[in-house]
Motif scaffolding. Structure first.
Motif, short mmCIF file in Angstrom:
data_model
loop_
_atom_site.label_atom_id
_atom_site.label_comp_id
_atom_site.label_asym_id
_atom_site.label_seq_id
_atom_site.Cartn_x
_atom_site.Cartn_y
_atom_site.Cartn_z
N SER A 442 0.84 -1.19 0.00
CA SER A 442 0.00 0.00 0.00
C SER A 442 0.88 1.24 0.00
O SER A 442 2.10 1.16 0.13
CB SER A 442 -0.93 0.00 1.20
OG SER A 442 -1.91 -1.02 1.08
N ARG A 466 -3.52 4.91 -0.70
CA ARG A 466 -4.32 3.70 -0.88
C ARG A 466 -3.96 2.73 0.23
O ARG A 466 -2.80 2.65 0.64
CB ARG A 466 -4.12 3.08 -2.26
CG ARG A 466 -2.68 2.66 -2.57
CD ARG A 466 -2.51 2.21 -4.01
NE ARG A 466 -1.12 1.87 -4.30
CZ ARG A 466 -0.62 0.64 -4.17
NH1 ARG A 466 -1.39 -0.36 -3.78
NH2 ARG A 466 0.65 0.40 -4.44
N SER A 468 -4.89 -1.27 1.15
CA SER A 468 -5.58 -2.50 0.77
C SER A 468 -6.17 -3.19 2.00
O SER A 468 -5.82 -2.88 3.15
CB SER A 468 -4.60 -3.46 0.09
OG SER A 468 -3.63 -3.91 1.04
N ARG A 470 -5.47 -6.13 2.84
CA ARG A 470 -4.33 -6.83 3.47
C ARG A 470 -3.60 -5.90 4.43
O ARG A 470 -3.25 -6.30 5.55
CB ARG A 470 -3.38 -7.33 2.37
CG ARG A 470 -2.10 -7.97 2.87
CD ARG A 470 -1.40 -8.77 1.79
NE ARG A 470 -1.32 -8.09 0.53
CZ ARG A 470 -0.18 -7.79 -0.11
NH1 ARG A 470 0.99 -8.10 0.43
NH2 ARG A 470 -0.19 -7.20 -1.28
N ASP A 565 -14.88 -1.32 -8.26
CA ASP A 565 -15.29 -1.43 -6.85
C ASP A 565 -16.68 -0.87 -6.60
O ASP A 565 -17.41 -1.38 -5.75
CB ASP A 565 -14.26 -0.73 -5.95
CG ASP A 565 -13.06 -1.61 -5.67
OD1 ASP A 565 -13.03 -2.75 -6.16
OD2 ASP A 565 -12.15 -1.16 -4.95
N TRP A 573 -13.39 2.02 -1.03
CA TRP A 573 -12.35 2.55 -0.15
C TRP A 573 -12.30 4.07 -0.28
O TRP A 573 -12.39 4.63 -1.38
CB TRP A 573 -10.98 1.97 -0.50
CG TRP A 573 -9.95 2.42 0.49
CD1 TRP A 573 -9.70 1.88 1.72
CD2 TRP A 573 -9.04 3.52 0.35
NE1 TRP A 573 -8.71 2.57 2.36
CE2 TRP A 573 -8.28 3.59 1.56
CE3 TRP A 573 -8.80 4.46 -0.64
CZ2 TRP A 573 -7.29 4.55 1.76
CZ3 TRP A 573 -7.82 5.43 -0.43
CH2 TRP A 573 -7.08 5.47 0.76
N ASN A 633 -5.39 -11.79 -2.83
CA ASN A 633 -5.34 -10.42 -2.35
C ASN A 633 -6.72 -9.78 -2.26
O ASN A 633 -7.03 -9.04 -1.32
CB ASN A 633 -4.44 -9.59 -3.27
CG ASN A 633 -4.00 -8.29 -2.65
OD1 ASN A 633 -3.49 -8.27 -1.54
ND2 ASN A 633 -4.19 -7.20 -3.38
N ASP A 634 -7.58 -10.06 -3.21
CA ASP A 634 -8.90 -9.44 -3.25
C ASP A 634 -9.77 -9.90 -2.08
O ASP A 634 -10.73 -9.22 -1.71
CB ASP A 634 -9.59 -9.75 -4.57
CG ASP A 634 -10.75 -8.83 -4.86
OD1 ASP A 634 -10.56 -7.60 -4.75
OD2 ASP A 634 -11.84 -9.32 -5.18
N GLY A 636 -8.62 -10.33 0.96
CA GLY A 636 -8.18 -9.64 2.17
C GLY A 636 -7.40 -10.48 3.15
O GLY A 636 -7.41 -10.20 4.35
#
Length: 729
Positions: A442, A466, A468, A470, A565, A573, A633-634, A636
């Motif tokens: 990030s 940004r 994420s 994660r 998103d 986000w 990754n998507d 989380g």
């Protein structure tokens, strides 16, 4: 036969990125053939090589040898490619690679003598090690494989290439192709995949149970990336343990010495520009710059390629300017590509200085060379410092950045960048409050949030804020006040929580239940509701949730692009609420339909919708076939894993978490590690799959750093290049 000189448009795309080489190649000297006498390799448990060399030349020799011993042709063929001679061995299909590296090699050769003797010794020793290995294993290489590589060839493995993909996209915008199928293939290395990246943590003494700083290194890349665990020691010169990369001595290194260590994570930055220059209407092949006519530089480059049992040649024409290579000429304009790293030759110099540093100041002085133009660096040391640097050789732009694929009109020097943003102005954190540093790819704004978060950038081309899922999970794991041990850090690193489920599962359950489901759909939504929101191997409901989320997000056969998103989340986000977004579902109707589909699809694939995560997600290497926790990754997860679908429908890990190194800096470093795909890619090696099950179970091995630990763990000792028996595990 000899081909005529030509520059068709599809070749010109690659041609503008190419480099011309010095054509001098070396011969292995008798002294180099005897380097094996000046180094011993001790392999410890799981085949980790500990190089004990009398000097840096012998250390480089040994590193090349063990890389070749464990990866076969890979390292010698990489050096062959860097020498600009791949096509002469492998045929015409490698000619683009040779043209791609040749011109940059000339710049490296020109400046090679400016490198320190120590770096040149490693390069030249590495070349000697490759040569020796090829000489003794001729049967493993194609006919015509040379064994005369030089230090310049090895230094050229660190060439920073232009982005072929970006140039192609620029040219396609200028001249949209009539048939997209005729576009050149996309390079696999031009863009980070969705489940690639890295994790890095550092803890100050005030946050650890031992009162000593702790560092976690955890890259997430393809399992073919070639991370190679090794220990290099030259008494009084270097004593470094960490990861090298197959193919060279200094590609991107992370690890530690007795005083300090560092980890890298990928960052996002814009390091190139397209410029449009005005053609000089009075002089052919010239452009106007600051009111003067400047001629383009023309080069004819020739590459040998294997043609049956003989060699043929091909010659191409290239044009360039001091700003960079010419990529296109049309409509009274000359388009030029300027990129950071063009001609950079000091990466090995910087990394060796980092490996030898004894203090934060020495290490930062090495970083200020800026020969490595990208990557975040997370640092910890025995003195108790922790430090983060958003590293980038970032252009100091004369004008605000615009469209990345639009050419900047240039009339003169005032319109082009010639310097970098000062090192001191790059985002960085030293010993921040709360005693922790984290980065999971990030933006740097959230590296430590104890002192508040400033999302304003000092320069317009800094990375935009940004964070994420994660990274948000990482903050939840380590952002408190709890003191941690080295073992605690490893336990936290193996957390299986799927943060996406925390954000959208309740909406899903409510939406499905509102339809008064029956049968399997009713049972399945109850299973998901009971599920603990983890991707642990034993969890049930997680595999179904993953299949639902992919369907809801638009991933279907023939389409691997996620929906935006705002089509997936009720709240995307937002920098104003960075720790609680994204959340909620944007489309309950689509979510319900996707869930009904996912129930049937999971049953079709695996026989039941309540199959466990580990029954589907596996680590398969050699004879090892075991369950593994971790997700994409998507979804989380902190433990990012990507998978390939096998013929039996199960998913086998092939990207993401794979190399873990955690170290505590006391008077003597104490460390653990695991390399999922082992020290060797050769299936017959005892070190091909011996760490796979350990990795899958979240286990690690003790690092042998001291002489006593190395001797206690020793499996085999040898001098590389000396004939010996095949090792046993």
């Amino acid at each position: 036969m000899k081909r005529k000189t030509f520059t068709p448009s599809w070749v010109a795309l690659i041609a503008i990125c190419t480099l011309f080489a010095a054509n001098s190649f070396g011969q292995t000297s008798d002294a180099d053939r005897e380097l094996w006498r000046r180094v011993e390799i001790i392999r410890t448990a799981h085949g980790v090589p500990h190089i004990r060399a009398e000097n840096l030349r012998a250390a480089g020799y040994a590193l090349a040898w063990v890389e070749s011993e464990d990866y076969g042709q890979a390292t010698p063929m990489d050096v062959l490619e860097a020498s600009g001679r791949s096509a002469s061995v492998s045929g015409y299909e490698r000619i683009e690679s040779d043209f791609l590296v040749l011109r940059q090699r000339e710049k490296i050769a020109k400046n090679y003598h400016l490198l320190s003797k120590g770096v040149r010794d490693i390069y030249e020793g590495f070349a000697a090690g490759v040569n020796r290995y090829v000489e003794l294993h001729r049967e493993d290489f194609p006919a015509g494989m040379p064994a005369d590589f030089t230090g310049i060839d090895v230094a050229s493995t660190e060439i920073i290439p232009p982005s072929v993909r970006k140039i192609r996209n620029f040219l396609n915008r200028l001249n949209p192709p009539a048939n997209n199928n005729q576009q050149p293939p996309q390079s696999a290395n031009d863009e980070e995949g969705p489940d690639e990246g890295s994790n890095a943590w550092a803890f100050a003494p005030g946050r650890t149970k031992s009162g000593k700083a702790i560092l976690l290194r955890n890259p997430h890349l393809q399992w073919t990336a070639g991370y190679y665990e090794a220990h290099m020691t030259v008494p009084g010169v270097v004593d470094f343990y960490g990861d090298f990369r197959i193919g060279g001595p200094f590609t991107v290194i992370g690890g530690f010495n007795k005083d300090l260590g560092w980890s890298t994570t990928n960052n996002s930055q814009d390091l190139d520009d397209f410029y449009s220059l005005d053609v000089d209407p009075k002089t052919p092949d010239s452009y106007l710059f600051d009111g003067r006519s400047v001629p383009l530089k023309r080069e004819l480059l020739t590459v040998d390629f294997k043609n049956g049992d003989g060699l043929s040649t091909e010659t191409r024409e290239f044009w360039s300017t001091p700003l960079g290579p010419v990529v296109h000429r049309a409509n009274g304009k000359i388009y030029v590509y300027k990129f950071v790293g063009d001609g950079e030759y000091r990466a090995g110099e910087q990394f060796l200085r980092m490996m030898r540093s004894k203090s934060l100041n020495e290490w930062k002085d090495a970083m200020k060379m800026r020969a490595r133009p990208t990557s975040n660096f997370t640092y910890a040391d025995r003195a108790g410092n922790i430090y983060f640097l958003w590293n980038a050789s970032l252009p100091l732009l004369p004008k605000p950045p615009g469209d990345d694929l639009a050419a900047v009109p240039v009339k003169g020097e005032a319109d082009v960048w010639t310097k970098f943003v000062p090192f001191e102005s790059l985002p960085q954190f030293l010993n921040p409050p709360g005693g922790y540093i984290h980065n999971e790819n990030s933006s740097p704004h959230f590296t430590n949030i104890r002192g508040g978060v400033n999302t304003k950038n000092a320069y317009p081309n800094f990375e935009e804020p940004r964070l994420s899922l994660r990274s948000q999970l990482a903050l939840q794991l380590i952002g408190g006040d709890e003191k941690v041990s080295l073992e605690d850090v490893l336990r936290l690193k193996h957390n299986y929580r799927m943060l996406l489920a925390d954000r959208v599962k309740n909406d899903l359950v409510e939406a499905v239940k509102a339809t008064n489901p029956t049968g399997d759909v009713a049972s399945a939504i109850e299973l998901v509701e009971r599920w603990d929101n983890t991707a642990s191997p034993e969890s049930r409901g997680s595999a179904l949730f993953e299949i639902w989320w992919l369907q809801y997000s638009g991933i279907r056969p023939g389409n691997n692009v996620l929906l935006p998103d705002d089509k997936r989340f009720a709240k995307v986000w937002n920098v104003a609420d960075p720790f609680n977004t994204p959340r909620g579902l944007a489309d309950n109707t689509r979510a319900v339909e996707a869930f009904k589909w996912a129930v049937e699809e999971t049953k079709r694939r695996y026989g039941s919708f309540d199959i466990s995560w580990g029954d589907v997600h596996r680590v398969r290497r050699g004879k090892v076939d075991v369950a593994v926790g971790g997700c994409g990754n998507d979804l989380g997860c902190f433990r990012i894993l990507g998978f390939n679908r096998d013929p039996d429908g199960k998913l086998s890990a092939n990207v993401g978490d794979g190399w873990i190194l955690a170290v505590e800096f006391g008077d003597t470093p104490r460390a653990y590690s695991v390399l999922a795909y082992g020290e060797s890619r050769l299936t017959a090696s005892p070190w091909y799959s011996d760490q796979a099950e350990m990795f899958a179970k979240g286990e690690v091995k003790k690092v042998a750093f001291t002489d006593a630990d190395i001797n206690a763990q020793a499996v085999i000792r040898f001098r590389p290049g000396e004939k010996r028996e095949t090792p046993s595990p």
